[in-house]
Design an enzyme around this catalytic site. Structure first.
Site, PDB file in Angstrom:
ATOM      1  N   LYS A 214      35.283  44.859  22.798  1.00 24.15           N
ATOM      2  CA  LYS A 214      33.829  44.676  22.921  1.00 24.15           C
ATOM      3  C   LYS A 214      33.148  45.765  22.113  1.00 24.15           C
ATOM      4  O   LYS A 214      33.638  46.903  22.047  1.00 24.15           O
ATOM      5  CB  LYS A 214      33.395  44.799  24.388  1.00 24.15           C
ATOM      6  CG  LYS A 214      32.035  44.187  24.660  1.00 24.15           C
ATOM      7  CD  LYS A 214      32.148  42.694  24.926  1.00 24.15           C
ATOM      8  CE  LYS A 214      30.788  42.084  25.188  1.00 24.15           C
ATOM      9  NZ  LYS A 214      30.897  40.690  25.628  1.00 24.15           N
TER      10      LYS A 214
ATOM     11  N   GLY B 162      18.646  34.504  35.681  1.00 23.16           N
ATOM     12  CA  GLY B 162      18.650  34.673  34.230  1.00 23.16           C
ATOM     13  C   GLY B 162      18.581  33.332  33.525  1.00 23.16           C
ATOM     14  O   GLY B 162      19.519  32.543  33.584  1.00 23.16           O
TER      15      GLY B 162
ATOM     16  N   GLY C  56      18.320  32.796  30.264  1.00 23.19           N
ATOM     17  CA  GLY C  56      18.497  33.095  28.835  1.00 23.19           C
ATOM     18  C   GLY C  56      19.323  32.011  28.148  1.00 23.19           C
ATOM     19  O   GLY C  56      19.278  30.843  28.533  1.00 23.19           O
TER      20      GLY C  56
ATOM     21  N   VAL D  95      22.535  31.200  28.080  1.00 18.43           N
ATOM     22  CA  VAL D  95      23.464  30.429  28.917  1.00 18.43           C
ATOM     23  C   VAL D  95      22.730  29.787  30.093  1.00 18.43           C
ATOM     24  O   VAL D  95      22.875  28.589  30.358  1.00 18.43           O
ATOM     25  CB  VAL D  95      24.609  31.319  29.455  1.00 18.43           C
ATOM     26  CG1 VAL D  95      25.560  30.483  30.305  1.00 18.43           C
ATOM     27  CG2 VAL D  95      25.370  31.977  28.317  1.00 18.43           C
TER      28      VAL D  95
ATOM     29  N   TYR E 188      19.683  28.935  30.597  1.00 21.26           N
ATOM     30  CA  TYR E 188      18.786  27.833  30.254  1.00 21.26           C
ATOM     31  C   TYR E 188      19.567  26.544  30.023  1.00 21.26           C
ATOM     32  O   TYR E 188      19.229  25.477  30.538  1.00 21.26           O
ATOM     33  CB  TYR E 188      17.983  28.210  28.999  1.00 21.26           C
ATOM     34  CG  TYR E 188      16.749  27.374  28.826  1.00 21.26           C
ATOM     35  CD1 TYR E 188      15.554  27.734  29.422  1.00 21.26           C
ATOM     36  CD2 TYR E 188      16.784  26.209  28.059  1.00 21.26           C
ATOM     37  CE1 TYR E 188      14.421  26.959  29.282  1.00 21.26           C
ATOM     38  CE2 TYR E 188      15.662  25.425  27.911  1.00 21.26           C
ATOM     39  CZ  TYR E 188      14.477  25.813  28.520  1.00 21.26           C
ATOM     40  OH  TYR E 188      13.348  25.037  28.377  1.00 21.26           O
TER      41      TYR E 188
HETATM   42  P1  NAD Z   1      20.541  36.374  27.324  1.00 24.54           P
HETATM   43  O1  NAD Z   1      20.181  37.754  26.922  1.00 24.54           O
HETATM   44  O2  NAD Z   1      20.191  35.243  26.425  1.00 24.54           O
HETATM   45  O3  NAD Z   1      19.914  36.016  28.757  1.00 24.54           O
HETATM   46  C1  NAD Z   1      19.896  36.903  29.822  1.00 24.54           C
HETATM   47  C2  NAD Z   1      18.635  36.604  30.639  1.00 24.54           C
HETATM   48  O4  NAD Z   1      18.701  37.386  31.823  1.00 24.54           O
HETATM   49  C3  NAD Z   1      17.345  36.956  29.912  1.00 24.54           C
HETATM   50  O5  NAD Z   1      16.449  35.870  29.976  1.00 24.54           O
HETATM   51  C4  NAD Z   1      16.817  38.155  30.707  1.00 24.54           C
HETATM   52  O6  NAD Z   1      15.399  38.210  30.742  1.00 24.54           O
HETATM   53  C5  NAD Z   1      17.400  37.883  32.075  1.00 24.54           C
HETATM   54  N1  NAD Z   1      17.507  39.058  32.941  1.00 24.54           N
HETATM   55  C6  NAD Z   1      17.789  40.337  32.623  1.00 24.54           C
HETATM   56  N2  NAD Z   1      17.807  41.104  33.732  1.00 24.54           N
HETATM   57  C7  NAD Z   1      17.515  40.290  34.768  1.00 24.54           C
HETATM   58  C8  NAD Z   1      17.384  40.476  36.160  1.00 24.54           C
HETATM   59  N3  NAD Z   1      17.532  41.682  36.718  1.00 24.54           N
HETATM   60  N4  NAD Z   1      17.072  39.418  36.928  1.00 24.54           N
HETATM   61  C9  NAD Z   1      16.891  38.190  36.375  1.00 24.54           C
HETATM   62  N5  NAD Z   1      17.013  37.940  35.053  1.00 24.54           N
HETATM   63  C10 NAD Z   1      17.311  38.976  34.265  1.00 24.54           C
HETATM   64  O7  NAD Z   1      22.106  36.412  27.609  1.00 24.54           O
HETATM   65  P2  NAD Z   1      23.139  35.200  27.660  1.00 24.54           P
HETATM   66  O8  NAD Z   1      23.794  35.057  26.333  1.00 24.54           O
HETATM   67  O9  NAD Z   1      22.502  34.039  28.306  1.00 24.54           O
HETATM   68  O10 NAD Z   1      24.258  35.811  28.616  1.00 24.54           O
HETATM   69  C11 NAD Z   1      24.022  35.955  30.003  1.00 24.54           C
HETATM   70  C12 NAD Z   1      25.220  36.636  30.645  1.00 24.54           C
HETATM   71  O11 NAD Z   1      26.385  35.838  30.421  1.00 24.54           O
HETATM   72  C13 NAD Z   1      25.564  38.017  30.084  1.00 24.54           C
HETATM   73  O12 NAD Z   1      26.098  38.817  31.110  1.00 24.54           O
HETATM   74  C14 NAD Z   1      26.638  37.735  29.066  1.00 24.54           C
HETATM   75  O13 NAD Z   1      27.477  38.845  28.834  1.00 24.54           O
HETATM   76  C15 NAD Z   1      27.377  36.617  29.760  1.00 24.54           C
HETATM   77  N6  NAD Z   1      28.114  35.754  28.855  1.00 24.54           N
HETATM   78  C16 NAD Z   1      27.463  35.106  27.861  1.00 24.54           C
HETATM   79  C17 NAD Z   1      28.175  34.285  27.000  1.00 24.54           C
HETATM   80  C18 NAD Z   1      27.484  33.514  25.910  1.00 24.54           C
HETATM   81  O14 NAD Z   1      28.113  32.601  25.335  1.00 24.54           O
HETATM   82  N7  NAD Z   1      26.237  33.790  25.623  1.00 24.54           N
HETATM   83  C19 NAD Z   1      29.566  34.143  27.165  1.00 24.54           C
HETATM   84  C20 NAD Z   1      30.197  34.816  28.209  1.00 24.54           C
HETATM   85  C21 NAD Z   1      29.456  35.639  29.047  1.00 24.54           C
END
Ligand code: NAD
Length: 360
Positions: A87, A190, A192, A194, A196
């Protein structure tokens, strides 16, 4: 590795970690610090996302990189992929402007290239497919998830959501005897990339979805575009529901939040949801079924390797994500039952056995 590992000095963090290598580079022009943690190359080249955010202290950033890299080792092993875990964390000062940020990404790419193949990166919280294009200018061929215009397979988040969705269905089948989601109450933390995408899938199957996010604009978009309900970000822990789905940041399952939970199961995308390994036991004591994060959120990793390395079609890859998460979780639940262990311990056992056998 727990978030509460002793006193967080760099010395204790390095000593407590069982990974292979940590590269730390100070980026003088921006004041950012680039940390690349290679946890294990036992199963192959270490791969992992690039997290870019502001941290209160360098030690927090190092701990994040270590925990996330370890999670990637387990994730690839659990998913049956011949890749190791790594990472990158780029700890940036607040208020970095766009041009300075792009130059920083190019220097980060050059560092990855200089490492010559022990680590390949993708996107994570704080970075996008467009950022991967920028990093690839200097970091190719060790960059996954560039945009399709630049020859990559793009944002893997929808595939991650597909895997989480499959995990929710698998968990409902176990708890309620049916994987049908109509009328099931799911609270997503969240909204975001994923979260959404996941909410769209849940809504299409008739689940009652509520989201909480610290970003009011994102919540409003989810309400108007997806028609889901919303609640205050901190209220998600107290909400009565079938499934609580953490899709924001890590360490949110801890001694303060677990007593508040009013769900039957936790199934979400966030990495490192448990603050400490003892929290898996706390969940079990409360009879809350925990779907281990690295089993549930492997969809994005499977997608990038499947599409960009193994030549799988889009449809085939998504089918493998769905089936892989379902089968992996079913195995973990069965093992936990059989040995009276937590699901978290069962998932680690499966992954460690594959790593020891050299088989992803
Ligand atoms: P992202 O940054 O697009 O979305 C995260 C969302 O969480 C944002 O909208 C943010 O405003 C919100 N957030 C932050 N703190 C918060 C809180 N205290 N309470 C509520 N909402 C809060 O990230 P993502 O890509 O959607 O990833 C989300 C999680 O999944 C992360 O932990 C990431 O490591 C994990 N993940 C993502 C992927 C991927 O393909 N994107 C794959 C594996 C794991």
């Amino acid at each position: 590795m727990d978030t509460q590992t002793a006193e967080k000095t760099l010395d204790t963090l390095m000593g407590a970690w069982d990974g292979e290598e940590i590269i730390v580079r100070r980026d003088q022009p921006t004041g950012a610090t680039i940390i690349i943690a290679v946890h294990s190359t036992r199963l192959g080249l270490a791969c992992g996302g690039t997290r870019m955010k502001t941290y209160p202290a360098l030690e927090e950033a190092v701990l994040d990189a270590q925990r996330l890299a370890e999670g990637m080792t387990f994730k690839f092993a659990a998913a049956g992929l011949q890749r190791g875990g790594g990472k990158a964390v780029i700890a940036i000062p607040a208020g970095l402007d766009a041009a300075a940020r792009d130059d920083l990404l190019r220097r980060y790419g050059a560092l990855i290239h200089q490492l010559g193949g022990i680590f390949a990166c993708g996107a994570d919280v704080g970075t996008t497919a467009h950022d991967m294009d920028t990093i690839a200018e200097t970091g190719a061929p060790y960059v996954f998830g560039r945009t399709s215009e630049r020859g990559g397979s793009g944002d893997p988040s929808p595939a991650t959501a597909t895997g989480v969705f499959s995990g929710i269905k698998t968990t409902c089948a176990r708890l309620f005897g049916s994987d049908a989601l109509a009328g099931r109450r799911v609270v997503v933390q969240g909204a975001g990339k994923v979260g959404y995408s996941l909410m769209g899938l849940l809504r299409d199957e008739g689940a009652e979805v509520t989201c909480g996010d610290v970003d009011a604009v994102i919540v409003e978009r989810a309400r108007t575009e997806l028609g889901v309900s919303a609640m205050a970000a901190d209220a998600v822990y107290d909400a009565e529901c079938d499934i609580f789905s953490p899709c924001a940041l890590g360490a949110i399952l801890n001694s303060e939040t677990i007593p508040r939970l009013r769900c039957r199961a936790v199934v979400g995308a966030a990495n490192n949801q448990l603050a400490t390994s003892a929290d898996a036991e706390l969940l079990r004591e409360r009879d809350i079924l925990y779907a281990p994060d690295f089993v549930v959120n492997s969809g994005g990793a499977i997608y990038l390797i499947g599409r960009e390395v193994l030549g799988w079609s889009e449809q085939d890859t998504l089918d493998r994500v769905r089936n892989g998460v379902r089968d992996g979780l079913t195995q973990v639940y069965a093992l936990a039952d059989e040995h009276g262990m937590t699901t978290s311990a069962a998932a680690e056992q499966v992954a460690r056995q594959r790593i020891a056998g050299g088989q992803g």
